[in-house]
Design an enzyme around this catalytic site. Structure first.
Site, PDB file in Angstrom:
ATOM      1  N   LYS A  13       0.827  -1.214   0.000  1.00  0.00           N
ATOM      2  CA  LYS A  13       0.000   0.000   0.000  1.00  0.00           C
ATOM      3  C   LYS A  13       0.860   1.262   0.000  1.00  0.00           C
ATOM      4  O   LYS A  13       0.589   2.198  -0.739  1.00  0.00           O
ATOM      5  CB  LYS A  13      -0.915   0.050   1.237  1.00  0.00           C
ATOM      6  CG  LYS A  13      -1.973  -1.014   1.287  1.00  0.00           C
ATOM      7  CD  LYS A  13      -2.970  -0.778   2.415  1.00  0.00           C
ATOM      8  CE  LYS A  13      -2.359  -0.727   3.793  1.00  0.00           C
ATOM      9  NZ  LYS A  13      -1.752  -1.997   4.249  1.00  0.00           N
ATOM     10  N   ARG A  88      -9.143   1.492   9.442  1.00  0.00           N
ATOM     11  CA  ARG A  88      -8.701   0.127   9.741  1.00  0.00           C
ATOM     12  C   ARG A  88      -9.827  -0.670  10.379  1.00  0.00           C
ATOM     13  O   ARG A  88      -9.641  -1.823  10.720  1.00  0.00           O
ATOM     14  CB  ARG A  88      -7.556   0.150  10.756  1.00  0.00           C
ATOM     15  CG  ARG A  88      -6.167   0.457  10.234  1.00  0.00           C
ATOM     16  CD  ARG A  88      -5.470  -0.768   9.715  1.00  0.00           C
ATOM     17  NE  ARG A  88      -4.106  -1.015  10.111  1.00  0.00           N
ATOM     18  CZ  ARG A  88      -3.017  -0.378   9.722  1.00  0.00           C
ATOM     19  NH1 ARG A  88      -3.099   0.687   8.972  1.00  0.00           N
ATOM     20  NH2 ARG A  88      -1.830  -0.788  10.088  1.00  0.00           N
ATOM     21  N   ARG A 127      11.468  -7.478   4.964  1.00  0.00           N
ATOM     22  CA  ARG A 127      11.448  -6.025   4.752  1.00  0.00           C
ATOM     23  C   ARG A 127      12.282  -5.302   5.814  1.00  0.00           C
ATOM     24  O   ARG A 127      12.195  -5.597   6.995  1.00  0.00           O
ATOM     25  CB  ARG A 127      10.000  -5.515   4.824  1.00  0.00           C
ATOM     26  CG  ARG A 127       9.887  -4.000   4.714  1.00  0.00           C
ATOM     27  CD  ARG A 127       8.482  -3.536   4.469  1.00  0.00           C
ATOM     28  NE  ARG A 127       7.679  -3.457   5.677  1.00  0.00           N
ATOM     29  CZ  ARG A 127       6.421  -2.999   5.707  1.00  0.00           C
ATOM     30  NH1 ARG A 127       5.834  -2.614   4.583  1.00  0.00           N
ATOM     31  NH2 ARG A 127       5.756  -2.949   6.833  1.00  0.00           N
ATOM     32  N   ARG A 153      11.523  -3.180  11.442  1.00  0.00           N
ATOM     33  CA  ARG A 153      10.477  -2.652  12.318  1.00  0.00           C
ATOM     34  C   ARG A 153      10.070  -3.730  13.307  1.00  0.00           C
ATOM     35  O   ARG A 153       9.962  -4.899  12.948  1.00  0.00           O
ATOM     36  CB  ARG A 153       9.250  -2.253  11.474  1.00  0.00           C
ATOM     37  CG  ARG A 153       9.353  -0.874  10.867  1.00  0.00           C
ATOM     38  CD  ARG A 153       8.290  -0.605   9.822  1.00  0.00           C
ATOM     39  NE  ARG A 153       6.930  -0.954  10.222  1.00  0.00           N
ATOM     40  CZ  ARG A 153       5.844  -0.727   9.475  1.00  0.00           C
ATOM     41  NH1 ARG A 153       5.969  -0.131   8.288  1.00  0.00           N
ATOM     42  NH2 ARG A 153       4.660  -1.074   9.875  1.00  0.00           N
ATOM     43  N   ARG A 164      -0.709  -9.001  13.236  1.00  0.00           N
ATOM     44  CA  ARG A 164      -1.241  -7.930  12.374  1.00  0.00           C
ATOM     45  C   ARG A 164      -2.201  -8.511  11.332  1.00  0.00           C
ATOM     46  O   ARG A 164      -3.208  -7.896  10.989  1.00  0.00           O
ATOM     47  CB  ARG A 164      -0.082  -7.179  11.682  1.00  0.00           C
ATOM     48  CG  ARG A 164       0.700  -6.308  12.671  1.00  0.00           C
ATOM     49  CD  ARG A 164       2.011  -5.849  12.080  1.00  0.00           C
ATOM     50  NE  ARG A 164       1.859  -4.868  11.023  1.00  0.00           N
ATOM     51  CZ  ARG A 164       2.784  -4.623  10.086  1.00  0.00           C
ATOM     52  NH1 ARG A 164       3.917  -5.290  10.081  1.00  0.00           N
ATOM     53  NH2 ARG A 164       2.571  -3.710   9.177  1.00  0.00           N
TER      54      ARG A 164
HETATM   55  P1  AMP Z   1       1.167   0.591   9.140  1.00  0.00           P
HETATM   56  O1  AMP Z   1       2.450   1.291   8.850  1.00  0.00           O
HETATM   57  O2  AMP Z   1      -0.002   1.112   8.358  1.00  0.00           O
HETATM   58  O3  AMP Z   1       1.289  -0.914   9.050  1.00  0.00           O
HETATM   59  O4  AMP Z   1       0.809   0.919  10.670  1.00  0.00           O
HETATM   60  C1  AMP Z   1       1.678   0.576  11.719  1.00  0.00           C
HETATM   61  C2  AMP Z   1       0.908   0.548  13.031  1.00  0.00           C
HETATM   62  O5  AMP Z   1       0.372   1.857  13.299  1.00  0.00           O
HETATM   63  C3  AMP Z   1      -0.293  -0.371  13.075  1.00  0.00           C
HETATM   64  O6  AMP Z   1       0.044  -1.734  13.337  1.00  0.00           O
HETATM   65  C4  AMP Z   1      -1.103   0.261  14.210  1.00  0.00           C
HETATM   66  O7  AMP Z   1      -0.539  -0.031  15.476  1.00  0.00           O
HETATM   67  C5  AMP Z   1      -0.891   1.739  13.940  1.00  0.00           C
HETATM   68  N1  AMP Z   1      -1.930   2.248  13.012  1.00  0.00           N
HETATM   69  C6  AMP Z   1      -1.753   2.690  11.740  1.00  0.00           C
HETATM   70  N2  AMP Z   1      -2.920   3.083  11.205  1.00  0.00           N
HETATM   71  C7  AMP Z   1      -3.869   2.869  12.153  1.00  0.00           C
HETATM   72  C8  AMP Z   1      -5.280   3.048  12.198  1.00  0.00           C
HETATM   73  N3  AMP Z   1      -5.979   3.510  11.143  1.00  0.00           N
HETATM   74  N4  AMP Z   1      -5.920   2.724  13.356  1.00  0.00           N
HETATM   75  C9  AMP Z   1      -5.248   2.265  14.420  1.00  0.00           C
HETATM   76  N5  AMP Z   1      -3.927   2.041  14.437  1.00  0.00           N
HETATM   77  C10 AMP Z   1      -3.234   2.338  13.318  1.00  0.00           C
END
Ligand code: AMP
Length: 209
Positions: A13, A88, A127, A153, A164
């Site tokens: 994404k 989400r 990654r 990460r 996740r």
């Molecule tokens: P991502 O980089 O999109 O995978 O996001 C990393 C982490 O940020 C996720 O695993 C959540 O802990 C938090 N996060 C990102 N976007 C959201 C969201 N829309 N709602 C809640 N937590 C989020």
């Protein structure tokens, strides 16, 4: 173009959102990136989010919704945006819809990147992320884009990836039916090269705009 990008972690994404943002001249708004930059800067928001992020759980809706609402008020988002990683869950999708309806700027489309779990685990566990520019890479030493140091990460470690994915299935996947019933959903396969996926996405989006 007001767009939401949805798909499991590791579907690409972030990469696609960045390319599409440049193509349509709109900002790429990634909630994960906003949380990570707050974490790096040690802000109260970052501190609040860290415990959830490190374990792969969602940051509470009240915090996330407010953060996105504020970001959408910034002038660069007036002519459109690509949301990546938000919403989400259904509650966030409903808050977003209400917020956009209030401004008479509803979403134009929701682009789903579809990919199977085995490919995701393989992609994410290899990654690495650049400490300086934040871009993902498979290089384990240095960032090929800016030469910065790379790291894995916390949430790209295998146990957290599995969590996740569970969260994605339980909480995020339901928004796909939500957006399908709103007539906004466009699904493209996220297998293949970055360029192939971009071409699929742009071609699908050109049919609606
Ligand atoms: P991502 O980089 O999109 O995978 O996001 C990393 C982490 O940020 C996720 O695993 C959540 O802990 C938090 N996060 C990102 N976007 C959201 C969201 N829309 N709602 C809640 N937590 C989020």
């Amino acid at each position: 173009m007001r767009l939401v990008l949805v798909g499991p972690p590791g579907a690409g994404k972030g990469t696609q959102a960045q390319i599409l943002a440049a193509h349509y001249h709109i900002p790429h708004i990634a909630t994960g990136d906003i949380f990570r930059s707050n974490l790096k800067a040690g802000t109260p928001l970052g501190v609040q989010a860290q415990v959830f992020m490190d374990s792969g759980e969602l940051v509470p809706d009240s915090v996330t919704n407010e953060m996105v609402k504020d970001r959408l008020l910034v002038a660069d988002a007036v002519n459109g945006f690509i949301l990546d990683g938000f919403p989400r869950n259904i509650a966030q999708a409903e808050v977003l819809r209400a917020n956009l309806v209030e401004k008479s700027t509803p979403l134009v489309a929701v682009l789903e990147l579809s990919i199977d779990n085995a490919e995701i685990i393989a992609r994410l566990s290899s990654r690495r992320t650049c400490r300086d520019c934040g871009l993902p890479t498979t290089n384990t030493e240095k960032c090929p884009t800016c030469g910065g140091d790379v790291y894995q990460r916390e949430d790209d470690k295998e146990a957290v990836i599995k969590r996740r994915l569970e969260i994605y299935e339980e909480q995020t996947a339901p928004i796909i039916s939500f957006y399908r019933s709103e007539g906004l959903l466009i699904t493209v396969s996220a297998s293949g090269s970055v360029q192939e996926i971009t071409e699929r996405a742009i071609s699908a989006l050109s049919r609606i705009s």
